[in-house]
Design a protein around this motif. Sequence first.
Motif, PDB file in Angstrom:
ATOM      1  N   ALA A 168       0.807  -1.216   0.000  1.00 48.54           N
ATOM      2  CA  ALA A 168       0.000   0.000   0.000  1.00 48.54           C
ATOM      3  C   ALA A 168       0.841   1.268   0.000  1.00 48.54           C
ATOM      4  CB  ALA A 168      -0.918   0.015   1.217  1.00 48.54           C
ATOM      5  N   GLY A 169       2.159   1.140   0.053  1.00 50.78           N
ATOM      6  CA  GLY A 169       3.016   2.319   0.097  1.00 50.78           C
ATOM      7  C   GLY A 169       2.988   3.091  -1.203  1.00 50.78           C
ATOM      8  N   ALA A 170       3.506   4.317  -1.155  1.00 51.90           N
ATOM      9  CA  ALA A 170       3.492   5.198  -2.318  1.00 51.90           C
ATOM     10  C   ALA A 170       4.911   5.643  -2.644  1.00 51.90           C
ATOM     11  CB  ALA A 170       2.605   6.414  -2.048  1.00 51.90           C
ATOM     12  N   PHE A 207       1.351   1.961  -6.389  1.00 51.62           N
ATOM     13  CA  PHE A 207       1.332   1.292  -7.690  1.00 51.62           C
ATOM     14  C   PHE A 207      -0.099   1.122  -8.200  1.00 51.62           C
ATOM     15  CE2 PHE A 207       5.641  -0.257  -6.434  1.00 51.62           C
ATOM     16  CZ  PHE A 207       6.320   0.269  -7.524  1.00 51.62           C
ATOM     17  N   ARG A 208      -1.043   0.971  -7.302  1.00 50.48           N
ATOM     18  CA  ARG A 208      -2.442   0.898  -7.721  1.00 50.48           C
ATOM     19  C   ARG A 208      -2.873   2.232  -8.341  1.00 50.48           C
ATOM     20  NH1 ARG A 208      -6.007  -2.870  -6.499  1.00 50.48           N
ATOM     21  NH2 ARG A 208      -4.652  -3.681  -4.847  1.00 50.48           N
ATOM     22  N   GLU A 209      -2.458   3.350  -7.728  1.00 45.78           N
ATOM     23  CA  GLU A 209      -2.789   4.674  -8.271  1.00 45.78           C
ATOM     24  C   GLU A 209      -2.043   4.948  -9.566  1.00 45.78           C
ATOM     25  OE1 GLU A 209      -3.834   7.133  -4.198  1.00 45.78           O
ATOM     26  OE2 GLU A 209      -1.736   6.620  -4.634  1.00 45.78           O
ATOM     27  N   PRO A 223      -4.779  -2.807 -15.312  1.00 48.65           N
ATOM     28  CA  PRO A 223      -4.982  -3.319 -13.953  1.00 48.65           C
ATOM     29  C   PRO A 223      -3.700  -3.321 -13.129  1.00 48.65           C
ATOM     30  CG  PRO A 223      -4.912  -5.123 -15.513  1.00 48.65           C
ATOM     31  CD  PRO A 223      -4.885  -3.866 -16.333  1.00 48.65           C
ATOM     32  N   HIS A 224      -3.890  -3.248 -11.841  1.00 43.66           N
ATOM     33  CA  HIS A 224      -2.794  -3.481 -10.889  1.00 43.66           C
ATOM     34  C   HIS A 224      -2.814  -4.964 -10.580  1.00 43.66           C
ATOM     35  CE1 HIS A 224      -1.408  -3.672  -6.540  1.00 43.66           C
ATOM     36  NE2 HIS A 224      -0.339  -3.267  -7.184  1.00 43.66           N
ATOM     37  N   VAL A 225      -1.708  -5.663 -10.895  1.00 44.77           N
ATOM     38  CA  VAL A 225      -1.672  -7.121 -10.772  1.00 44.77           C
ATOM     39  C   VAL A 225      -0.577  -7.502  -9.776  1.00 44.77           C
ATOM     40  CG1 VAL A 225      -1.436  -9.315 -11.994  1.00 44.77           C
ATOM     41  CG2 VAL A 225      -2.360  -7.307 -13.192  1.00 44.77           C
ATOM     42  N   PRO A 226      -0.931  -7.751  -8.517  1.00 46.70           N
ATOM     43  CA  PRO A 226       0.086  -8.152  -7.542  1.00 46.70           C
ATOM     44  C   PRO A 226       0.717  -9.489  -7.932  1.00 46.70           C
ATOM     45  CG  PRO A 226      -1.935  -7.458  -6.445  1.00 46.70           C
ATOM     46  CD  PRO A 226      -2.269  -7.606  -7.896  1.00 46.70           C
ATOM     47  N   VAL A 227       2.030  -9.573  -7.804  1.00 41.67           N
ATOM     48  CA  VAL A 227       2.752 -10.811  -8.099  1.00 41.67           C
ATOM     49  C   VAL A 227       3.711 -11.099  -6.946  1.00 41.67           C
ATOM     50  CG1 VAL A 227       2.599 -10.506 -10.603  1.00 41.67           C
ATOM     51  CG2 VAL A 227       4.583  -9.592  -9.368  1.00 41.67           C
ATOM     52  N   ALA A 228       4.102 -12.351  -6.831  1.00 38.63           N
ATOM     53  CA  ALA A 228       5.074 -12.732  -5.812  1.00 38.63           C
ATOM     54  C   ALA A 228       6.429 -12.110  -6.140  1.00 38.63           C
ATOM     55  CB  ALA A 228       5.194 -14.250  -5.753  1.00 38.63           C
ATOM     56  N   ALA A 256      10.580  -1.557  -0.846  1.00 32.41           N
ATOM     57  CA  ALA A 256      10.701  -0.350  -0.026  1.00 32.41           C
ATOM     58  C   ALA A 256       9.596   0.650  -0.344  1.00 32.41           C
ATOM     59  CB  ALA A 256      12.070   0.283  -0.230  1.00 32.41           C
ATOM     60  N   ILE A 257       9.264   0.776  -1.626  1.00 35.72           N
ATOM     61  CA  ILE A 257       8.141   1.641  -2.009  1.00 35.72           C
ATOM     62  C   ILE A 257       6.866   1.156  -1.342  1.00 35.72           C
ATOM     63  CG2 ILE A 257       6.655   2.330  -3.934  1.00 35.72           C
ATOM     64  CD1 ILE A 257       9.165   2.242  -5.716  1.00 35.72           C
ATOM     65  N   ASN A 258       6.630  -0.143  -1.416  1.00 28.09           N
ATOM     66  CA  ASN A 258       5.408  -0.712  -0.852  1.00 28.09           C
ATOM     67  C   ASN A 258       5.336  -0.549   0.669  1.00 28.09           C
ATOM     68  OD1 ASN A 258       4.136  -1.561  -3.221  1.00 28.09           O
ATOM     69  ND2 ASN A 258       5.311  -3.466  -3.290  1.00 28.09           N
ATOM     70  N   ARG A 259       6.498  -0.403   1.304  1.00 27.08           N
ATOM     71  CA  ARG A 259       6.520  -0.182   2.747  1.00 27.08           C
ATOM     72  C   ARG A 259       6.440   1.306   3.097  1.00 27.08           C
ATOM     73  NH1 ARG A 259      10.467  -4.441   2.566  1.00 27.08           N
ATOM     74  NH2 ARG A 259      12.163  -2.907   2.598  1.00 27.08           N
ATOM     75  N   GLY A 260       6.398   2.185   2.062  1.00 32.31           N
ATOM     76  CA  GLY A 260       6.245   3.612   2.310  1.00 32.31           C
ATOM     77  C   GLY A 260       7.521   4.396   2.443  1.00 32.31           C
ATOM     78  N   GLU A 261       8.660   3.804   2.066  1.00 29.91           N
ATOM     79  CA  GLU A 261       9.945   4.473   2.260  1.00 29.91           C
ATOM     80  C   GLU A 261      10.113   5.704   1.358  1.00 29.91           C
ATOM     81  OE1 GLU A 261      13.860   4.583   4.134  1.00 29.91           O
ATOM     82  OE2 GLU A 261      11.885   3.768   4.602  1.00 29.91           O
TER      83      GLU A 261
END
Length: 301
Positions: A168-170, A207-209, A223-228, A256-261
Amino acid sequence: MGKLMVTGATGHLGRAALHQLLRSQPAERLVGLARDPSRAADLAERGVEVRRGDYFDHGSLVRAFAGVERLLLVSAVALSDRNAQHFNAIAAAKQAGVEHVVFTAVQRDEGSDVRQPGVTDSDVFAEQALQASGLTWTVLRQPIFLDVLGTSLGADPYRNGVRVPDGAGAVAPALRRDLAAASAAVLTEDGHENTTYTLSGSESGSFREIAAALSEVHGAPVPHVPVAPEDYVDGLIAELGVPRSLAEFMAEWTAAINRGEFGASTGDLERLIGYRPTGYREFFARHYPLVVPDAEQAVAD
């Protein structure tokens, strides 16, 4: 009035900084540093002095820094021995009589436990070495380059979607051109002594935005497609031809992006350059349909 030098004159950021400086400074005051000065012939033709120097060769740096008052030290490329290179440059600047060193680091939050392999620890080392050197210093902590953000999205996101690990990070990326303008401002103005700036971009998005922004410019769903994480690495290797070491490095940055860094928006960049930096929505609209650049640029200076 002493010389203004920019290292990495043949790299993306260093070259952009010199072009920005040419807008406000006489060419005879400007010096570029390059391992191979012949690759900076275009700058030499505009009157910029190009000197040879190598971060691994301390003696070459002492000679190259002679007569330099202020130095923009563009950080060494990731996945290399950055500690040795930055220490050589800082020590040579001190020995040569440079008064003020401006260093480009990677954006990070104070106290964060997130470590970008090949970057974070060497940035901390360089910042500490600068502060202990007795030199006047400024640190410019830079975000992910908007110019190469598309490399992180996977191959052909219009067809395949934005395929990245979930989170969910930006990220608030900025163009090299805008970051170069900030570097030029700090190098030519007083009032930035012994200060750290975080040059986040003007627009932060997950990444969703980002996928939603690509949908708007594309006129069809992206689409936003989460992958492993392991599938993300394998996709970069198979579809973009990224070497495994670089793909794994990019996966760490995406995590790191996903963690909000990289999501903070400080306003420092806009204050330094005097205009609103280009945001990712504007960038996508301006460059549609191109999204993914050369993957090797992702860690270039």
